[in-house]
Scaffold this motif. Structure first.
Motif, PDB file in Angstrom:
ATOM      1  N   ASN A  52       0.886  -1.617  -0.209  1.00  0.00           N
ATOM      2  CA  ASN A  52      -0.285   0.085   0.061  1.00  0.00           C
ATOM      3  C   ASN A  52       1.233   1.252   0.245  1.00  0.00           C
ATOM      4  O   ASN A  52       1.964   1.648  -0.574  1.00  0.00           O
ATOM      5  N   ARG A  53       0.858   2.282   0.090  1.00  0.00           N
ATOM      6  CA  ARG A  53       1.306   3.316   0.122  1.00  0.00           C
ATOM      7  C   ARG A  53       2.344   3.739   0.774  1.00  0.00           C
ATOM      8  O   ARG A  53       2.355   2.715   2.078  1.00  0.00           O
ATOM      9  N   GLU A  64       2.765   7.194  -3.238  1.00  0.00           N
ATOM     10  CA  GLU A  64       2.406   5.355  -3.816  1.00  0.00           C
ATOM     11  C   GLU A  64       3.647   4.728  -3.431  1.00  0.00           C
ATOM     12  O   GLU A  64       5.077   5.459  -3.111  1.00  0.00           O
ATOM     13  N   GLU A  81     -10.023  -1.003  -6.383  1.00  0.00           N
ATOM     14  CA  GLU A  81     -10.380  -0.592  -5.322  1.00  0.00           C
ATOM     15  C   GLU A  81     -11.004   0.238  -5.804  1.00  0.00           C
ATOM     16  O   GLU A  81     -11.958   1.392  -6.686  1.00  0.00           O
ATOM     17  N   GLN A  85     -11.966   3.338  -0.712  1.00  0.00           N
ATOM     18  CA  GLN A  85     -10.241   3.708  -0.935  1.00  0.00           C
ATOM     19  C   GLN A  85      -9.953   4.411  -1.358  1.00  0.00           C
ATOM     20  O   GLN A  85      -8.714   4.650  -1.097  1.00  0.00           O
ATOM     21  N   GLU A  90      -5.983   4.847  -0.571  1.00  0.00           N
ATOM     22  CA  GLU A  90      -5.300   3.459  -0.543  1.00  0.00           C
ATOM     23  C   GLU A  90      -4.326   3.213  -2.219  1.00  0.00           C
ATOM     24  O   GLU A  90      -5.740   4.001  -2.875  1.00  0.00           O
ATOM     25  N   ARG A  91      -3.496   3.072  -2.116  1.00  0.00           N
ATOM     26  CA  ARG A  91      -2.939   2.917  -3.465  1.00  0.00           C
ATOM     27  C   ARG A  91      -2.116   1.751  -3.458  1.00  0.00           C
ATOM     28  O   ARG A  91      -1.596   1.401  -2.775  1.00  0.00           O
ATOM     29  N   ILE A  92      -3.021   0.506  -3.670  1.00  0.00           N
ATOM     30  CA  ILE A  92      -2.862  -0.927  -3.540  1.00  0.00           C
ATOM     31  C   ILE A  92      -2.363  -1.428  -4.709  1.00  0.00           C
ATOM     32  O   ILE A  92      -2.589  -1.020  -5.539  1.00  0.00           O
ATOM     33  N   HIS A 140       3.454  -0.368   4.369  1.00  0.00           N
ATOM     34  CA  HIS A 140       1.952  -0.758   4.271  1.00  0.00           C
ATOM     35  C   HIS A 140       2.378  -2.081   3.571  1.00  0.00           C
ATOM     36  O   HIS A 140       1.171  -2.120   2.635  1.00  0.00           O
ATOM     37  N   ASP A 432      -4.954  10.710   7.257  1.00  0.00           N
ATOM     38  CA  ASP A 432      -3.959  11.465   7.420  1.00  0.00           C
ATOM     39  C   ASP A 432      -4.431  13.175   7.109  1.00  0.00           C
ATOM     40  O   ASP A 432      -4.263  13.415   7.962  1.00  0.00           O
TER      41      ASP A 432
END
Length: 457
Positions: A52-53, A64, A81, A85, A90-92, A140, A432
């Motif tokens: 993740n980020r 990222e 996503e 997210q 979120e940047r999975i 993460h 955040d």
């Protein structure tokens, strides 16, 4: 021809009583794993690790994984996503780390990164890596929709688990270790960065009641380490840590490795494990539940608001309800997003997501507001229980400390301080860089409430 009310009610009850099939929400269905060579349609042997980020408590800008020069997954499709997210930043992404269930791996090489400080491009990548370690940016990782946690000992013999682990750490010019450098006495060179280029991962699992279905993962933990691999092609994960002097010149090589092991979790089931199999059981009156909790709730609320205003200036009321507050929030959101775009942060919302938010606003929220107003204006206005005086009651002269501005300042400092201290880490993990905005909104609401309470009778 309209159905009679009794017949319509009977039809709804019959639909609610109809049998329904249960299903798992996307991403929440349990996954069964089995050893290599024993794969079945209901279980698989391969375990994927997603990244993740990266974020930091010392910086409001997350980035990222691909913004850093880490090992990348080649030819792997990025998982989709949902809107939530994306809005939360979120940047999975897929990672090059691949495991086989119940297969132990020791010091397996992932990739080797080489930096030539005489080349501007390589020097820029290395400097960005140093800056991220100085600001204590955190990885993460995700395994089977679970965060990979890093657990370490703290004072008083307690153990703290963090859902992330640092890229590295830094020893200052005066020899003072920062952040994670305190965990290893070998990190002692002044003005030097130490990068965690190796991870020891331990995955816990328990066997499904029907052993033929395999096992399910219940936890994943890791321990970051640093090794200067003398032979990157055949690493042995021993020796001195991987140090990068702040004044390093020439060629710098960083070899990334990992070890993975598996352990059966034989603890007795308790808490969530006892009820997880019944969470997604469909309700007996599922149809009625979906109807009552649907968009009709907003229509009823809008009807009540309209009746409370007695139908005065109804056009202005509907337009302001539809556009004032959402417009202010969206404008603020858009301006902050432009700033994040300019900084190249992963928290910036893509243009397509902004279009989707506008579509939700104009295609769902606004029409529902107008529908609620339509039904509200067809009803009689709500009559107040007492009649309002034509001449407002005279308010006596107030003391200085009871006036609105001093009261708001004095009464708002203490609640704001408590909110900031108590919710800082919670909001940091959820929103955040939106912490300040949320705290200001909470403080404003509290101050407004206090000013109303202090109004003399």
């Amino acid at each position: 021809m309209a159905l009679p009310p009794l017949l319509l009610t009977a039809a709804l009850l019959a639909a609610a009583a109809a049998p329904a099939d249960a299903f798992y929400l996307p991403g929440l269905a349990p996954v069964n794993f089995c050893e290599a060579g024993k794969e079945k349609p209901e279980c698989k042997s391969g375990i994927e690790l997603f990244v993740n980020r990266l974020d930091s408590v010392e910086s409001v800008l997350p980035y990222e994984y691909t913004a850093f020069d880490f090992c990348q997954a080649e030819g792997k499709k990025r998982p989709s996503e949902n809107l939530g997210q994306v809005l939360f930043g979120e940047r999975i992404e897929p990672s090059p780390y691949r495991f086989t269930f119940n297969k132990k791996e020791t010091c397996k090489s992932v990739c080797t990164k080489t930096y030539d400080t005489t080349k501007p491009e390589d020097k820029q990548k290395l400097d960005f890596l140093k800056k991220s370690m100085l600001l204590n940016y955190q990885h993460h990782w995700i395994v089977d929709n679970m965060p990979v946690t890093w657990c370490y000992d703290v004072e008083d013999g307690q153990r703290f688990c963090n859902p992330g682990f640092p890229i590295g750490c830094y020893i200052t010019d005066d020899g003072r270790p920062k952040d994670a450098c305190v965990i290893n006495s070998e990190f002692h060179d002044k003005d030097t960065f130490y990068i965690f280029n190796h991870v020891d991962i331990k995955i816990y699992y328990h066997v499904v009641e029907n052993e033929a279905l395999g096992a399910r993962l219940v936890a994943a933990k890791l321990e970051p380490k640093s090794y200067k691999h003398t032979n990157p092609d055949n690493p042995d994960c021993s020796g001195v840590p991987m140090d990068i002097s702040n004044k390093a010149s020439g060629e710098v090589k960083i070899a990334y490795t990992y070890s993975v092991s598996f352990q059966e979790d034989a603890q007795e089931e308790f808490g969530w494990k006892l009820v997880h199999g019944d969470i997604f059981r469909p309700p007996r009156k599922g149809m009625l539940l979906s109807v009552f909790l649907g968009s009709g709730t907003q229509i009823l609320i809008m009807t009540f608001v309209t009746l409370s205003f007695g139908g005065e200036k109804w056009k202005t009321n509907v337009l302001l309800t539809s556009f004032l507050c959402p417009g202010i929030v969206f404008a603020d959101f858009f301006i902050m997003n432009l700033i994040l775009w300019g900084e190249g942060s992963s928290a910036a919302i893509p243009f397509g997501t902004l279009v989707a938010i506008l579509a939700l606003w104009f295609c769902i929220s606004v029409p529902l507001t107008f529908i609620g107003a339509y039904f509200g204006f067809k009803k009689n206005a709500i009559e107040h229980p007492v009649r309002t005086n034509q001449i407002p009651r005279q308010i006596p002269e107030q003391s200085f400390y009871t006036k609105p501005l001093p009261g708001i300042v004095m009464g708002g400092i203490l609640p704001f301080g408590c909110i900031f201290i108590q919710l800082f880490f919670i909001l940091n993990s959820i929103w955040d860089n939106w912490i300040l905005c949320m705290l200001l909104v909470c403080n404003q609401n509290i101050q407004c409430s206090e000013s109303r309470l202090k109004k003399p009778m």
